[in-house]
Each structure stands twice: as structure tokens, then as C-alpha cells.
Design an enzyme around this catalytic site. Structure first.
Site, PDB file in Angstrom:
ATOM      1  N   PRO A 139      50.841  44.785  32.640  1.00  0.00           N
ATOM      2  CA  PRO A 139      52.084  44.619  33.415  1.00  0.00           C
ATOM      3  C   PRO A 139      52.318  45.765  34.397  1.00  0.00           C
ATOM      4  O   PRO A 139      53.149  45.656  35.289  1.00  0.00           O
ATOM      5  CB  PRO A 139      53.187  44.572  32.354  1.00  0.00           C
ATOM      6  CG  PRO A 139      52.566  44.959  31.069  1.00  0.00           C
ATOM      7  CD  PRO A 139      51.084  44.860  31.193  1.00  0.00           C
ATOM      8  N   GLU A 143      50.517  47.098  21.494  1.00  0.00           N
ATOM      9  CA  GLU A 143      51.597  47.729  22.263  1.00  0.00           C
ATOM     10  C   GLU A 143      51.079  48.331  23.566  1.00  0.00           C
ATOM     11  O   GLU A 143      51.834  48.583  24.490  1.00  0.00           O
ATOM     12  CB  GLU A 143      52.270  48.834  21.434  1.00  0.00           C
ATOM     13  CG  GLU A 143      52.978  48.323  20.201  1.00  0.00           C
ATOM     14  CD  GLU A 143      54.063  47.316  20.548  1.00  0.00           C
ATOM     15  OE1 GLU A 143      54.918  47.639  21.372  1.00  0.00           O
ATOM     16  OE2 GLU A 143      54.027  46.207  19.983  1.00  0.00           O
ATOM     17  N   ASP A 166      47.632  23.783  50.117  1.00  0.00           N
ATOM     18  CA  ASP A 166      48.367  24.282  48.951  1.00  0.00           C
ATOM     19  C   ASP A 166      49.505  25.191  49.380  1.00  0.00           C
ATOM     20  O   ASP A 166      49.419  25.850  50.411  1.00  0.00           O
ATOM     21  CB  ASP A 166      47.456  25.176  48.078  1.00  0.00           C
ATOM     22  CG  ASP A 166      46.600  24.381  47.140  1.00  0.00           C
ATOM     23  OD1 ASP A 166      46.756  23.159  47.080  1.00  0.00           O
ATOM     24  OD2 ASP A 166      45.756  25.012  46.461  1.00  0.00           O
ATOM     25  N   ARG A 210      39.468  27.859  41.891  1.00  0.00           N
ATOM     26  CA  ARG A 210      39.786  26.712  42.744  1.00  0.00           C
ATOM     27  C   ARG A 210      39.612  27.018  44.228  1.00  0.00           C
ATOM     28  O   ARG A 210      39.569  26.112  45.051  1.00  0.00           O
ATOM     29  CB  ARG A 210      41.152  26.129  42.423  1.00  0.00           C
ATOM     30  CG  ARG A 210      42.340  27.000  42.750  1.00  0.00           C
ATOM     31  CD  ARG A 210      43.588  26.471  42.074  1.00  0.00           C
ATOM     32  NE  ARG A 210      43.845  25.062  42.354  1.00  0.00           N
ATOM     33  CZ  ARG A 210      44.255  24.572  43.511  1.00  0.00           C
ATOM     34  NH1 ARG A 210      44.420  25.376  44.527  1.00  0.00           N
ATOM     35  NH2 ARG A 210      44.479  23.283  43.663  1.00  0.00           N
TER      36      ARG A 210
END
Ligand code: ADE
Length: 236
Positions: free
Chosen positions: A89, A116, A169, A154
Site C-alpha cells: 500500500p 503486518e 476501454d 489484456r
């Protein structure tokens, strides 16, 4: 393209890799996805890969040893050194531009963290780029790795059934996609816009372009200010 995934949970990837475009991409030989279990590189007979954090605190931290051993083993499996990426993150936010950039690589090595956190020396020592898929914390990097692989594969030429189908897209021009309709013409009193039934291709293209701009302004105004936005530039 070759994608190596270093994870403690290779089974998590079975279903996403075994279906749809990711499966087709592998079957067609466009991408070779290789899973390696970090636990196989644990130093002790308990297969220990995590430990308590120095300085105290909750949870467990992934130890550097097994990840380093695993990475060094995997890197040697193919002559191309690859681009190491740590899913965390704390990383740079993943988006369409990053997906395009990664789709041009010969080899990616994705490292999925767990627990963690991971020992800081993994990030420092492997020199891996950090990527996040959004500002929230997942239980591990596995789902993030799947998101990235799906978005990247893709974009590889030949991965989609119709060669053109990623061109329109959302985000491919920096904007949201225009609305799509299929049969029936009327569904629960909602009718397909007449223009799409008109057969006038120039008018349809113009209507779609307008829709793209309107929806982006309404739902994602932040994208209208994006400097990379080609449509907006040609509008002004
Ligand atoms: N690992 C845990 N949370 C994550 C996130 N948001 N993106 C990438 N990897 C993660």
C-alpha cells in the site's frame, strides 16, 4: 512476456489464472506466468517465514531471508533479469499508464507481501519498485498482483478476441468509455438510443465521443484535468 509471482499463497492464483483472458493469454503463449512459493525457501524445518517485529507491536513481519533466497532462485530461471515489483500500500498508485508501461516489459517479477508488513531490508536490498492498487490495505499483495496481471495481459497484442477491443476501454484515451448496448432494443421500458440503430457510423462515432466527454465530466472530473488526456486537448 514472462511474469514470476513470489507468494506464500500460490493456490490463490489458480482460479483467476485459469479463466478468460488470462487463460487465453497463456494458452496462446503471449504470457508465461510462473508461481513460486516463498515458504519453500524457509531456512528451518518449521518453514518459518515471519517473526515478531523488533521494537514490539502487533502482528508478524515477513523475514528477509526466505524472500531473498526465493527471489535469487527465481531470477536465475530465465536469462532476462526482469523488473522486480513489490506489492504494497506504500507504493505508487497503479493506473492505465502504468499498465501500458508494464505491458512493454519482457519480464516482471511480482513479490506479494503478507502479514503486518515485510522487513524493510526486502525493499532496500532487492531494489524493487513499489506499487499499490489503491489507498486501502489488503491482507496481502496477492490480490494486487492479480489485478496488475489482468490489466497488463489484456493489453498484450492478441490477448483479446477482437484486436480492437481494448482501444475504446475506459482510460485508454484518458477518459471513461461511452455507453454500450446490445439486444433487446427495449428492455423494461428502457430503449437503446436511436442513433445506435441508425447505421450512420460518423454520427455514431460523434455521439460516442460526446458521451465519453459528458460522463467523464460528470463522474470523473479529475480525469478531465489530466495533462495526458488526449481528447480534452483536442477539445480546447
Ligand atoms: N498489499 C496490501 N495492500 C495493498 C495495496 N493496496 N496495494 C498493493 N499491495 C497491497
Amino acid at each position: 512476456m514472462r511474469v514470476d509471482i513470489l507468494t506464500l499463497f500460490p493456490e490463490m492464483f489458480e482460479s483467476p489464472l485459469g479463466h478468460s483472458i488470462l487463460k487465453r493469454g497463456q494458452d496462446k503463449g503471449l504470457v508465461d506466468i510462473v508461481l513460486t512459493n516463498i515458504r519453500n525457501f524457509a531456512a528451518d524445518s518449521y518453514n518459518k517465514v515471519d517473526d515478531k517485529p523488533y521494537g514490539g507491536g502487533p502482528g508478524m513481519v515477513m523475514m528477509p531471508g526466505p524472500v531473498f533466497e526465493c527471489f535469487e532462485h527465481v531470477q536465475k530461471l530465465s536469462p532476462d533479469k526482469g523488473r522486480p515489483i513489490l506489492l504494497t500500500p506504500q507504493g505508487q498508485k497503479f493506473d492505465h499508464a502504468k499498465a501500458l508501461e508494464l505491458s512493454a516489459e519482457k519480464r516482471l517479477i511480482l513479490i506479494a507481501g503478507r502479514y503486518e508488513g515485510i522487513d524493510e531490508r526486502i525493499r532496500i536490498g532487492l531494489g524493487a519498485e513499489q506499487i499499490s492498487i489503491g489507498d486501502y490495505v489488503l491482507s496481502g499483495g496477492e490480490l494486487a498482483a492479480m489485478v496488475i496481471i489482468d490489466a497488463v495481459v489484456r493489453l498484450l497484442a492478441g490477448a483479446l478476441g477482437d484486436e480492437d477491443s481494448s482501444k475504446d476501454d475506459s482510460f485508454s484515451q484518458g477518459l471513461l468509455e461511452y455507453p454500450q448496448y446490445t439486444r433487446p432494443e427495449v428492455f423494461r421500458d428502457m430503449k437503446v438510443p436511436d442513433i445506435l440503430l441508425s447505421g450512420d457510423h460518423a454520427k455514431i462515432a460523434e455521439w460516442r465521443r460526446q458521451q465519453t466527454i459528458e460522463r467523464t465530466k460528470k463522474w470523473r472530473p479529475d480525469l478531465m484535468n489530466d495533462n495526458n488526456n488526449k481528447n480534452e486537448k483536442s477539445e480546447s
